[in-house]
Design an enzyme around this catalytic site. Sequence first.
Site: not given
Ligand SMILES: NC(=O)c1ccc[n+]([C@@H]2O[C@H](COP(=O)([O-])OP(=O)(O)OC[C@H]3O[C@@H](n4cnc5c(N)ncnc54)[C@H](O)[C@@H]3O)[C@@H](O)[C@H]2O)c1
Length: 246
Positions: A11, A62, A141, A154, A156
């Site tokens: 991702g 994916d 998270s 989420y 869970a």
């Molecule tokens: N932004 C926040 O506040 C926050 C807080 C805690 C945890 N997180 C975690 O950090 C991680 C990144 O989040 P983000 O904020 O950069 O989100 P984002 O939506 O900007 O990026 C998510 C990435 O995951 C990829 N992705 C989604 N589903 C996929 C799949 N089935 N197969 C392959 N790739 C897939 C997307 O293409 C994207 O590149 C996540 O696990 C999220 O839960 C984010």
Amino acid sequence: MEENKIALITGATRGIGKQIAITLAENGFDIAINYRKENEDLENTKKEIEKIGRKCVAVKGDVSSYEDCENFVKEVIAQYGKIDVLVNNAGITKDTLLMRMKKEDFEDVLNVNLVGTFNVTKNVIPYMMKERNGRIINISSVVGIAGNAGQTNYSASKAGIIGFTKSLAKEVASRNILVNAVAPGFIETNMTDVLKDEIKENIAKNIPLKRMGNAKDVANLVNFLASNESSYITGQVINVDGGMLM
Ligand SMILES: NC(=O)c1ccc[n+]([C@@H]2O[C@H](COP(=O)([O-])OP(=O)(O)OC[C@H]3O[C@@H](n4cnc5c(N)ncnc54)[C@H](O)[C@@H]3O)[C@@H](O)[C@H]2O)c1
């Protein structure tokens, strides 16, 4: 600087994952990322890593499909011969109160965030076992620890990642594979962009450091856990949240 090391980040076409890929590349890692669709985000990530002078292998897949993960991990191994660091970062949200949540909303989030973490790790771990070396960093998270109304699915999935991390850390420590989880708080990315400014300001007010985090705050911690500097840390959940959860 790390030398001759390979990091696979899931991702990583945008957000936190992209920043992790860039930060690890700046620290000397060659990078592998996966993607679902070829688009501008993917091209930009590749270009930015190559500009740093590191290689970037991008493979289609994916994380919620076991077969895809089998194929893309094989492809990364074919190109680089090993994987030193795996960052399970791909994740989604489908927020709503349980009363309104559809079965599919629950399953989709679990399938990407938690089952996806299993799918990729399961396919990478044999290569790390062979090398008797490896780092696995799972992006959880703070809501996986504290819970959050509207995020039963989420939370869970992110709590599941913590259990997965600790159990795997115990299983593979003897092979010098270190497994940790990072729990970001409230980080500015597309994922949180959907919230209204007023809500964001309110959340920031209640964070001891009085601001949302940025992707670099998370990437710096991941970079430390991926480096030789963290060789006595395993099975931990480390928050990067401005003091939100104490
Ligand atoms: N932004 C926040 O506040 C926050 C807080 C805690 C945890 N997180 C975690 O950090 C991680 C990144 O989040 P983000 O904020 O950069 O989100 P984002 O939506 O900007 O990026 C998510 C990435 O995951 C990829 N992705 C989604 N589903 C996929 C799949 N089935 N197969 C392959 N790739 C897939 C997307 O293409 C994207 O590149 C996540 O696990 C999220 O839960 C984010």
